[in-house]
Design a protein around this motif. Structure first.
Motif, PDB file in Angstrom:
ATOM      1  N   ASP A  76       4.792   4.635   1.176  1.00  0.00           N
ATOM      2  CA  ASP A  76       4.209   3.472   1.098  1.00  0.00           C
ATOM      3  C   ASP A  76       5.083   2.165   0.945  1.00  0.00           C
ATOM      4  OD1 ASP A  76       2.127   1.599   0.794  1.00  0.00           O
ATOM      5  OD2 ASP A  76       1.470   2.271  -0.973  1.00  0.00           O
ATOM      6  N   ARG A 117      -3.362   2.745  10.103  1.00  0.00           N
ATOM      7  CA  ARG A 117      -2.159   1.864  10.147  1.00  0.00           C
ATOM      8  C   ARG A 117      -2.385   0.562   9.190  1.00  0.00           C
ATOM      9  NH1 ARG A 117      -1.737   3.983  15.299  1.00  0.00           N
ATOM     10  NH2 ARG A 117      -2.654   1.989  16.260  1.00  0.00           N
ATOM     11  N   SER A 174       5.595  -6.023   4.717  1.00  0.00           N
ATOM     12  CA  SER A 174       4.738  -5.553   6.026  1.00  0.00           C
ATOM     13  C   SER A 174       3.441  -4.989   5.513  1.00  0.00           C
ATOM     14  CB  SER A 174       5.463  -4.474   6.661  1.00  0.00           C
ATOM     15  OG  SER A 174       4.783  -3.873   7.609  1.00  0.00           O
ATOM     16  N   ARG A 192      -0.286   5.389   4.586  1.00  0.00           N
ATOM     17  CA  ARG A 192      -0.372   6.075   5.545  1.00  0.00           C
ATOM     18  C   ARG A 192       0.085   7.533   5.493  1.00  0.00           C
ATOM     19  NH1 ARG A 192       2.609   3.021   9.920  1.00  0.00           N
ATOM     20  NH2 ARG A 192       4.309   3.239   8.451  1.00  0.00           N
ATOM     21  N   ALA A 250       7.272   1.685   3.743  1.00  0.00           N
ATOM     22  CA  ALA A 250       6.892   0.776   4.926  1.00  0.00           C
ATOM     23  C   ALA A 250       6.448  -0.615   4.437  1.00  0.00           C
ATOM     24  CB  ALA A 250       5.383   1.433   5.139  1.00  0.00           C
ATOM     25  N   ASP A 259       2.068  -2.824   6.774  1.00  0.00           N
ATOM     26  CA  ASP A 259       2.097  -1.255   6.700  1.00  0.00           C
ATOM     27  C   ASP A 259       1.945  -0.732   5.453  1.00  0.00           C
ATOM     28  OD1 ASP A 259       1.989  -1.370   9.598  1.00  0.00           O
ATOM     29  OD2 ASP A 259       4.132  -1.097   9.746  1.00  0.00           O
TER      30      ASP A 259
END
Length: 367
Positions: free
Chosen positions: A130, A46, A339, A51, A133, A341
């Motif tokens: 990606d 994460r 983010s 991811r 996110a 992420d």
């Protein structure tokens, strides 16, 4: 069979709670109590850049009682949310310039009314998942109700998955990558309930440069453009020129053509960007605004995390806003306010996604 279905229900419950490592453990036949090693691996995944898509299970639709993986084979992601169901799935566009996959996000609670569309062009090495996110654009889509499309640049088109903004053949209308991006935009307009007057395009880095090209070549399709850490259309015409422009902007001897038709444009660029020099942000906004008859207003601010910024708003002779340029102090080559992420983000900066959406939604396609 009963045990298998129980495992599926347990995995679904864990997935909805965000416990993806534990869900995968159950699906592999283990306990929902993941080992410390598995949890550490999940945390590292994460915290990393791209991811792996998580498994989204769909209830059985026939008498077999079998649950299916909605992600296979195209990576479809469906998420149940109050007021409706959002979807995030792959589609393909094909035309004379070739083919491209793209992911389209349809917001939760969509009642069938025509919605705006934002086309998001990722940067080098990135993917639709990606980029989604990192920018959190899908979350804003649920809040403010619009579609988001993420064209995918494959390694077969560029080894680093960069949009080929520096090639002359990919800087023209009805040719190369601009034709593909315009074709997929039109395909979404044809297949979904989209407000044709509120279609926008944005991107990061190479994607930002590609967005600038789309604004210059398809002003009749996009109502506004967002360029984050990108370059102006025509800043380079080959690979050596691309590296030079990234370091120091388009050469003075190479006069950048101003857009024939002004498409409102918002530009974000960090002043510590060592990958794409901030001078490229200056050139991109100058190109987009057309130059003549422009007045500006400058304001300054600072985020709660201490990142100062300068915002220059541009107006035409009719006093209509046609551009914004945000210079972010202390920010490098990263999506501001993004983010962790996703890759290439800096959460400390102003929320570029929110500012792009605000800017976009105040503009409609000019007649």
């Amino acid at each position: 069979m009963t045990s298998h279905r129980a495992d599926m229900f347990e995995a679904l419950r864990l997935t909805r709670e965000g416990k993806l490592v534990e869900a995968m453990t159950v699906l592999r036949g283990g306990s929902s109590e993941a080992s410390p090693r598995d949890i550490q691996k999940g945390q590292e995944s994460r915290a990393g850049t791209p991811r792996a898509p998580f498994v989204d299970l769909v209830p059985p639709s026939d008498s077999t009682g079998a649950w299916s993986d909605a992600a296979a084979p195209e990576g479809d992601l469906r998420t149940a949310k109050p007021g409706g169901t959002s979807s995030f799935r792959y589609h393909t566009v094909r035309d004379a310039a070739g083919s491209r996959r793209f992911k389209l996000y349809s917001p939760a609670g969509h009642d069938g009314q025509p919605l705006p569309l934002i086309v998001m062009l990722h940067g080098c090495t990135q993917s639709p998942d990606d980029f989604a996110a990192g920018t959190r654009m899908n979350e804003l889509a649920d809040q403010q109700k619009f579609f988001v499309a993420y064209p995918e640049q494959p390694s077969s088109a560029n080894p680093n998955k960069c949009w080929n903004w520096f090639k002359e053949g990919d800087q023209r209308r009805d040719a190369g990558e601009p034709l593909l991006i315009a074709a997929l935009t039109r395909q979404i307009l044809r297949d979904h309930a989209v407000d044709e007057e509120r279609v926008y395009v944005a991107g990061l880095s190479a994607g930002g440069a590609a967005a600038a090209i789309m604004g210059a070549t398809y002003p009749d399709l996009y109502a506004a453009v967002g360029i984050h850490s990108g370059l102006a259309c025509g800043a380079a015409r080959d690979m050596p020129g691309a590296f030079s422009a990234m370091r120091q902007g388009a050469p003075a001897a190479q006069r950048l053509a101003r857009n024939e038709r002004v498409v409102p444009t918002i530009v974000f660029h960090g002043d510590r960007d060592t990958t794409v020099s901030p001078v490229n942000g200056d050139q991109a906004i100058e190109q987009a605004s057309g130059g003549s008859g422009v007045r500006t207003r400058v304001s300054r601010g600072e985020t709660p995390t201490g990142i100062a910024f300068t915002r220059t708003t541009r107006y035409d002779r009719q006093d209509r806003c046609i551009g914004e340029q945000w210079v972010l102090q202390g920010i490098g080559h990263a999506w501001s306010g993004g983010s962790g992420d996703g890759s290439f983000t800096d959460p400390r900066g102003p929320d570029a996604s929110a500012e792009f959406v605000r800017f976009f939604l105040q503009h409609r396609l000019a007649a």
